[in-house]
Write a protein that holds these residues in place. Sequence first.
Motif, short mmCIF file in Angstrom:
data_model
loop_
_atom_site.label_atom_id
_atom_site.label_comp_id
_atom_site.label_asym_id
_atom_site.label_seq_id
_atom_site.Cartn_x
_atom_site.Cartn_y
_atom_site.Cartn_z
N LEU A 97 0.83 -1.19 0.00
CA LEU A 97 0.00 0.00 0.00
C LEU A 97 0.87 1.26 0.00
CD1 LEU A 97 -2.67 -1.10 2.64
CD2 LEU A 97 -2.63 -1.48 0.17
N ASP A 98 0.63 2.12 -0.95
CA ASP A 98 1.37 3.37 -1.09
C ASP A 98 0.37 4.50 -1.14
OD1 ASP A 98 2.90 5.55 -1.80
OD2 ASP A 98 4.19 4.41 -3.16
N LEU A 99 0.27 5.24 -0.05
CA LEU A 99 -0.72 6.31 0.05
C LEU A 99 -0.51 7.39 -1.00
CD1 LEU A 99 -3.10 7.52 1.67
CD2 LEU A 99 -1.42 8.62 3.16
N SER A 100 0.74 7.69 -1.33
CA SER A 100 1.01 8.77 -2.28
C SER A 100 0.42 8.46 -3.65
CB SER A 100 2.52 9.01 -2.40
OG SER A 100 3.16 7.88 -2.96
N GLU A 101 0.41 7.19 -4.03
CA GLU A 101 -0.13 6.82 -5.33
C GLU A 101 -1.63 7.04 -5.39
OE1 GLU A 101 1.00 2.95 -6.49
OE2 GLU A 101 3.15 3.34 -6.40
N VAL A 102 -2.32 6.74 -4.30
CA VAL A 102 -3.77 6.94 -4.25
C VAL A 102 -4.11 8.42 -4.30
CG1 VAL A 102 -5.86 6.53 -2.90
CG2 VAL A 102 -4.05 4.81 -2.94
N LEU A 134 -10.94 8.35 1.34
CA LEU A 134 -9.72 9.14 1.23
C LEU A 134 -9.99 10.52 0.62
CD1 LEU A 134 -7.06 6.50 0.15
CD2 LEU A 134 -7.42 7.51 2.39
N GLU A 135 -10.96 10.59 -0.29
CA GLU A 135 -11.33 11.90 -0.82
C GLU A 135 -11.90 12.79 0.29
OE1 GLU A 135 -11.01 13.45 -3.81
OE2 GLU A 135 -9.68 11.77 -4.28
N ALA A 136 -12.70 12.19 1.18
CA ALA A 136 -13.24 12.93 2.31
C ALA A 136 -12.11 13.32 3.28
CB ALA A 136 -14.29 12.09 3.04
N ASP A 137 -11.15 12.42 3.46
CA ASP A 137 -10.00 12.73 4.32
C ASP A 137 -9.20 13.90 3.77
OD1 ASP A 137 -10.60 10.72 6.11
OD2 ASP A 137 -9.16 9.29 5.31
N GLY A 179 -8.52 17.50 5.53
CA GLY A 179 -7.15 17.70 5.98
C GLY A 179 -6.71 16.70 7.02
N ALA A 180 -7.15 15.46 6.89
CA ALA A 180 -6.82 14.41 7.85
C ALA A 180 -5.32 14.10 7.81
CB ALA A 180 -7.63 13.15 7.56
N PRO A 181 -4.71 13.74 8.94
CA PRO A 181 -3.29 13.38 8.95
C PRO A 181 -3.05 12.07 8.21
CG PRO A 181 -4.27 12.97 11.11
CD PRO A 181 -5.30 13.71 10.30
N GLN A 182 -1.81 11.87 7.77
CA GLN A 182 -1.48 10.69 6.98
C GLN A 182 -1.67 9.40 7.76
OE1 GLN A 182 2.18 10.58 4.83
NE2 GLN A 182 1.69 12.38 3.59
N GLU A 183 -1.47 9.45 9.09
CA GLU A 183 -1.66 8.24 9.89
C GLU A 183 -3.11 7.75 9.80
OE1 GLU A 183 -0.31 11.02 10.93
OE2 GLU A 183 1.80 10.48 11.31
N HIS A 234 -7.27 4.14 6.98
CA HIS A 234 -8.41 3.99 6.07
C HIS A 234 -8.02 3.24 4.81
CE1 HIS A 234 -10.51 7.71 8.03
NE2 HIS A 234 -10.65 6.60 8.75
N LEU A 235 -6.77 3.42 4.38
CA LEU A 235 -6.31 2.74 3.16
C LEU A 235 -6.33 1.22 3.34
CD1 LEU A 235 -5.11 3.07 0.31
CD2 LEU A 235 -2.85 3.19 1.37
N ASN A 236 -6.11 0.77 4.56
CA ASN A 236 -6.07 -0.67 4.84
C ASN A 236 -7.38 -1.19 5.42
OD1 ASN A 236 -4.62 -3.17 4.98
ND2 ASN A 236 -4.55 -2.93 7.19
#
Length: 286
Positions: A27-32, A89-92, A96-100, A105-107
Amino acid sequence: MKRDIFIWVFLAVSVFYSFSQLNIRVLDLSEVLKKEPIDQTQFTVQYEMSWISNKEKPDRRTTETMMLKVGQKSSQFYSYAKFLTDSILEADKAAGAPQEVMMEHLNQFTGQANYEIYKNYPAGKVTTIDQVSISKLKCEEKNDMPVWEIGEDTQTILSYSARKATCHFKGRDYEAWYTEEIPRSEGPWKLQGLPGLILKAQDIHEEYIFTCTGIEKMQREDFIMYGDKNCEPVSRKEYDKVYERFMADPIGYLKQMAPNVNVTIHNQNGEAATPRNIPYNPIELN
């Protein structure tokens, strides 16, 4: 710069029969977050996809809820798990949700189908974005249309009047039910080309079945999102070979592609396992 890679491994093994499935997700958050809108969604269609992974065990089926997002010019077919993840993730991002929090949510939602199929993107093409173990692939092909034979049989599906059609496509014989009440030449997976939305489709051996379970017209602004960051462009032949190599020896494949990543697999009894020759029944036969 150091890069953290989060790997979740899922191995399902039944003690009653010889069958296993392996899903390795990187899982790579930056790609999403770097996906870009390519079309505005007009409506979404939900399908239950059911398939036989092991042809020697036809009574053991895998099911997954899939989503078809239909835009003005293109469409996206992918798992409902990815659909939910994208929405959250769009809602996040907007909040302005933090990356943590975003990584959690990504997982949060997982599925068996890792691929995303974009019909008519780019124009005249079908693009498949997929992840096989640690390999991220982009397969761009000509947007082939099935040659349909429309029959006289009809039935009602989800209150829509549907008509039967048949075709031979990608090595399988299909029968499909479409409705002209939704006059969009769309359907699940790569099926399309009828004078209406496909509500149900299956190959004649019922190894792959798609059944529409819901349709929703968009009441708010929504977009089809696309991203191919770090994806390796491959041909269909190369794409198939990657799957064949992975299914023959998934752990060996991972070690070859990422020699610095250590992965230990355990079965439900806590014993070390080395899965090999996982049953493989691809939807495309040619």
